[in-house]
Design a protein around this motif. Structure first.
Motif, PDB file in Angstrom:
ATOM      1  N   THR A 153       0.835  -1.199   0.000  1.00 28.45           N
ATOM      2  CA  THR A 153       0.000   0.000   0.000  1.00 28.45           C
ATOM      3  C   THR A 153       0.867   1.244   0.000  1.00 28.45           C
ATOM      4  O   THR A 153       1.772   1.378   0.834  1.00 28.45           O
ATOM      5  N   ARG A 154       0.599   2.169  -0.956  1.00 26.56           N
ATOM      6  CA  ARG A 154       1.291   3.446  -1.016  1.00 26.56           C
ATOM      7  C   ARG A 154       0.428   4.458  -0.281  1.00 26.56           C
ATOM      8  O   ARG A 154      -0.762   4.575  -0.514  1.00 26.56           O
ATOM      9  N   VAL A 155       1.042   5.167   0.669  1.00 29.57           N
ATOM     10  CA  VAL A 155       0.276   6.049   1.541  1.00 29.57           C
ATOM     11  C   VAL A 155      -0.078   7.338   0.818  1.00 29.57           C
ATOM     12  O   VAL A 155       0.558   7.718  -0.162  1.00 29.57           O
ATOM     13  N   ALA A 156      -1.108   7.972   1.333  1.00 24.83           N
ATOM     14  CA  ALA A 156      -1.463   9.315   0.832  1.00 24.83           C
ATOM     15  C   ALA A 156      -0.453  10.300   1.401  1.00 24.83           C
ATOM     16  O   ALA A 156       0.085  10.111   2.486  1.00 24.83           O
ATOM     17  N   VAL A 157      -0.189  11.394   0.680  1.00 25.37           N
ATOM     18  CA  VAL A 157       0.745  12.403   1.152  1.00 25.37           C
ATOM     19  C   VAL A 157       0.052  13.751   1.159  1.00 25.37           C
ATOM     20  O   VAL A 157      -0.886  13.990   0.408  1.00 25.37           O
ATOM     21  N   THR A 158       0.535  14.601   2.085  1.00 25.58           N
ATOM     22  CA  THR A 158      -0.021  15.948   2.235  1.00 25.58           C
ATOM     23  C   THR A 158       1.120  16.932   2.127  1.00 25.58           C
ATOM     24  O   THR A 158       2.246  16.646   2.564  1.00 25.58           O
ATOM     25  N   THR A 159       0.827  18.078   1.545  1.00 23.01           N
ATOM     26  CA  THR A 159       1.871  19.089   1.383  1.00 23.01           C
ATOM     27  C   THR A 159       2.525  19.352   2.739  1.00 23.01           C
ATOM     28  O   THR A 159       1.853  19.579   3.754  1.00 23.01           O
ATOM     29  N   GLY A 160       3.853  19.333   2.753  1.00 21.17           N
ATOM     30  CA  GLY A 160       4.609  19.551   3.988  1.00 21.17           C
ATOM     31  C   GLY A 160       5.118  18.266   4.626  1.00 21.17           C
ATOM     32  O   GLY A 160       5.969  18.306   5.538  1.00 21.17           O
ATOM     33  N   ASP A 161       4.584  17.094   4.228  1.00 18.87           N
ATOM     34  CA  ASP A 161       5.110  15.825   4.772  1.00 18.87           C
ATOM     35  C   ASP A 161       6.542  15.652   4.323  1.00 18.87           C
ATOM     36  O   ASP A 161       6.849  15.936   3.142  1.00 18.87           O
ATOM     37  N   TYR A 162       7.421  15.210   5.243  1.00 21.77           N
ATOM     38  CA  TYR A 162       8.774  14.894   4.807  1.00 21.77           C
ATOM     39  C   TYR A 162       9.253  13.644   5.530  1.00 21.77           C
ATOM     40  O   TYR A 162       8.893  13.385   6.671  1.00 21.77           O
ATOM     41  N   TYR A 163      10.028  12.864   4.725  1.00 26.39           N
ATOM     42  CA  TYR A 163      10.588  11.607   5.221  1.00 26.39           C
ATOM     43  C   TYR A 163      12.096  11.663   5.028  1.00 26.39           C
ATOM     44  O   TYR A 163      12.599  12.281   4.108  1.00 26.39           O
ATOM     45  N   VAL A 164      12.848  10.932   5.856  1.00 25.89           N
ATOM     46  CA  VAL A 164      14.312  10.891   5.810  1.00 25.89           C
ATOM     47  C   VAL A 164      14.738   9.473   5.498  1.00 25.89           C
ATOM     48  O   VAL A 164      14.195   8.501   6.063  1.00 25.89           O
ATOM     49  N   VAL A 165      15.759   9.337   4.578  1.00 23.49           N
ATOM     50  CA  VAL A 165      16.297   8.020   4.248  1.00 23.49           C
ATOM     51  C   VAL A 165      17.083   7.513   5.462  1.00 23.49           C
ATOM     52  O   VAL A 165      18.015   8.178   5.941  1.00 23.49           O
ATOM     53  N   ALA A 189      -1.592  14.064  -2.486  1.00 25.09           N
ATOM     54  CA  ALA A 189      -1.877  12.923  -3.387  1.00 25.09           C
ATOM     55  C   ALA A 189      -2.552  11.850  -2.565  1.00 25.09           C
ATOM     56  O   ALA A 189      -2.215  11.608  -1.407  1.00 25.09           O
ATOM     57  N   ALA A 190      -3.589  11.243  -3.176  1.00 27.59           N
ATOM     58  CA  ALA A 190      -4.300  10.187  -2.496  1.00 27.59           C
ATOM     59  C   ALA A 190      -3.434   8.917  -2.461  1.00 27.59           C
ATOM     60  O   ALA A 190      -2.402   8.840  -3.110  1.00 27.59           O
ATOM     61  N   ALA A 191      -3.885   7.927  -1.698  1.00 25.83           N
ATOM     62  CA  ALA A 191      -3.160   6.661  -1.598  1.00 25.83           C
ATOM     63  C   ALA A 191      -3.007   6.045  -2.944  1.00 25.83           C
ATOM     64  O   ALA A 191      -3.956   6.066  -3.743  1.00 25.83           O
ATOM     65  N   ASP A 192      -1.847   5.488  -3.173  1.00 25.15           N
ATOM     66  CA  ASP A 192      -1.505   4.760  -4.394  1.00 25.15           C
ATOM     67  C   ASP A 192      -1.525   5.694  -5.635  1.00 25.15           C
ATOM     68  O   ASP A 192      -1.666   5.210  -6.766  1.00 25.15           O
ATOM     69  N   SER A 193      -1.475   7.006  -5.413  1.00 25.06           N
ATOM     70  CA  SER A 193      -1.541   7.908  -6.594  1.00 25.06           C
ATOM     71  C   SER A 193      -0.372   8.886  -6.662  1.00 25.06           C
ATOM     72  O   SER A 193      -0.265   9.665  -7.599  1.00 25.06           O
ATOM     73  N   SER A 194       0.478   8.886  -5.674  1.00 22.22           N
ATOM     74  CA  SER A 194       1.576   9.860  -5.702  1.00 22.22           C
ATOM     75  C   SER A 194       2.608   9.515  -6.747  1.00 22.22           C
ATOM     76  O   SER A 194       2.768   8.341  -7.091  1.00 22.22           O
ATOM     77  N   THR A 195       3.301  10.585  -7.201  1.00 21.67           N
ATOM     78  CA  THR A 195       4.381  10.390  -8.171  1.00 21.67           C
ATOM     79  C   THR A 195       5.605  11.122  -7.669  1.00 21.67           C
ATOM     80  O   THR A 195       5.548  11.849  -6.650  1.00 21.67           O
ATOM     81  N   SER A 196       6.714  10.950  -8.379  1.00 18.80           N
ATOM     82  CA  SER A 196       7.946  11.593  -7.946  1.00 18.80           C
ATOM     83  C   SER A 196       7.853  13.106  -8.009  1.00 18.80           C
ATOM     84  O   SER A 196       8.558  13.822  -7.316  1.00 18.80           O
TER      85      SER A 196
END
Length: 406
Positions: A359-371, A397-404
């Protein structure tokens, strides 16, 4: 000087030797002896004549007195004969020139041993008759003691030797009775007493016994406890007036703010810090350690305001308000697969590369992740991400719809 005559001197018939003096000697000579020799014994004042058998007195007159246990004494003169006659049960025998022997007369009793003998004794104590006899008989005898009436024991009866108090009798052998002091079985009892001030109790002070070890007396003593002591002491605290604790008073250790006390034993009082502490004033912790204050769980405080000192501990609400509309850290992920490793979406995926499932999560503007681990290609785009790099969402972006490009 003396004239030695070697021949006999013979006097005419009727002639006399006048003023003749015999040889004077104090005792009988023992040499030059011959029959008819005479001399004058100067010790006994007699003329002595040697007869060949011995020396005898010449011309002396003698007498002596013979006496017995009874009867008149008898005078024995020259020429008399003293006869020693045997009396009752006695016989006399003249056995030598100057010896008379007295013998006890024999009786008709045959010499030997006799059993249970029947004997007859005369007035002189001699046994004049003896024969073997038979066992005698007993009709009665008496037995008595320290107290009580004497008892008559008849022939054939048995006398019992009975033990009294603490005494046992045992027939232990032929005509033997052994008396033994019984063993004493002692039953000890105990009691307790806790007299207070001025109270009394009874104790054994001394024990008396006789020579046989029997107790004869016990001295009981009444012991009186002393009266109550009167004392006082002062109880003082960091503040407030000092208190006087008198005899009979109880000093209570009362817990104050955030403190409680527990009496857990006779002489133990434990002072505890409350599990939940509320401080009305300021708590200052002075320490150079990085862990001067360690909080397990979550701590709360009054909300931080913009006017607070720069050293004030900041609340989460204040921080969230500052970053509202800004970046929101969501967690860490793997760049090679897109798998989210921490945060609220741990276990889901930011993207699936190459061609993975999940499952690919939904994202919201401002979310950030670290490698965090395993660098790799971002969204399979060929852009390489290393550990520590971060990605930030610039569009929703909704779940399973985000792109790079999101």
């Amino acid at each position: 000087m003396a004239i030695l005559f070697v021949n006999n001197v013979e006097y005419a018939e009727g002639s006399q030797s006048q003023k003749l003096r015999l040889e004077n000697i104090a005792s009988d000579p023992s040499s030059g002896l011959y029959e008819g020799r005479v001399y004058y014994n100067t010790s006994s004042d007699v003329v002595r004549l040697y007869t060949g058998a011995g020396w005898i007195d010449i011309g002396a007159s003698y007498s002596f007195i013979a006496a017995g246990d009874s009867g008149p004494s008898q005078t024995i003169n020259d020429g008399n004969t003293l006869t020693i006659a045997g009396g009752t049960a006695l016989s006399s025998v003249a056995s030598a020139t100057d010896t008379v022997t007295l013998n006890l007369d024999d009786t008709t009793v045959n010499p030997g041993s006799y059993t249970l003998a029947d004997i007859t004794v005369d007035a002189q104590g001699r046994i004049t008759a003896a024969s073997n006899g038979s066992a005698g008989g007993m009709s009665t005898w008496k037995i008595g003691s320290t107290t009580g009436t004497d008892q008559v024991v008849s022939n054939g009866q048995t006398v019992d030797v009975v033990g009294g108090t603490y005494i046992s009798g045992v027939v232990g052998g032929t005509r033997t009775v052994t008396l033994t002091h019984d063993s004493t079985s002692r039953s000890d009892t105990s009691s307790s007493s806790s007299p207070g001030y001025g109270g009394t109790f009874t104790a054994v002070d001394s024990v008396s016994s006789n020579a046989t070890g029997h107790l004869t007396a016990i001295n009981l003593k009444t012991v009186t406890m002393p009266s109550a002591e009167s004392y006082s002491w002062t109880l003082a605290g960091d503040s407030g007036p000092s208190q006087t604790i008198s005899s009979g008073n109880t000093a209570a250790i009362v817990g104050g703010t955030n403190i409680n006390t527990v009496a857990s034993a006779t002489d133990n009082l434990t002072v505890n810090l409350d599990d939940s502490v509320t401080l009305a004033g300021t708590l200052t912790v002075q320490s150079n350690s990085n862990t001067a204050v360690s909080v397990t769980g979550k701590a709360t405080s009054a909300a931080t305001t913009g006017s607070d000192s720069s050293t004030t501990l900041t609340t989460k609400g204040y921080v969230d308000g500052l970053v509202s509309g800004g970046l929101t850290f969501k967690g860490t992920f793997r760049a090679d697969t897109g798998a989210i490793l921490s945060g609220s979406n741990s276990g889901s995926f930011l993207y699936n590369c190459p061609g993975g499932t999940g499952t690919r999560v939904a994202v919201t503007t401002g979310d950030y992740y670290v490698v965090a681990t395993a660098g790799g290609s971002f969204y399979c785009s060929g852009v390489t991400l290393d550990i520590g790099d971060a990605i930030i969402a610039v569009d929703d972006a909704a779940a399973d719809s985000s792109t790079s490009s999101d």
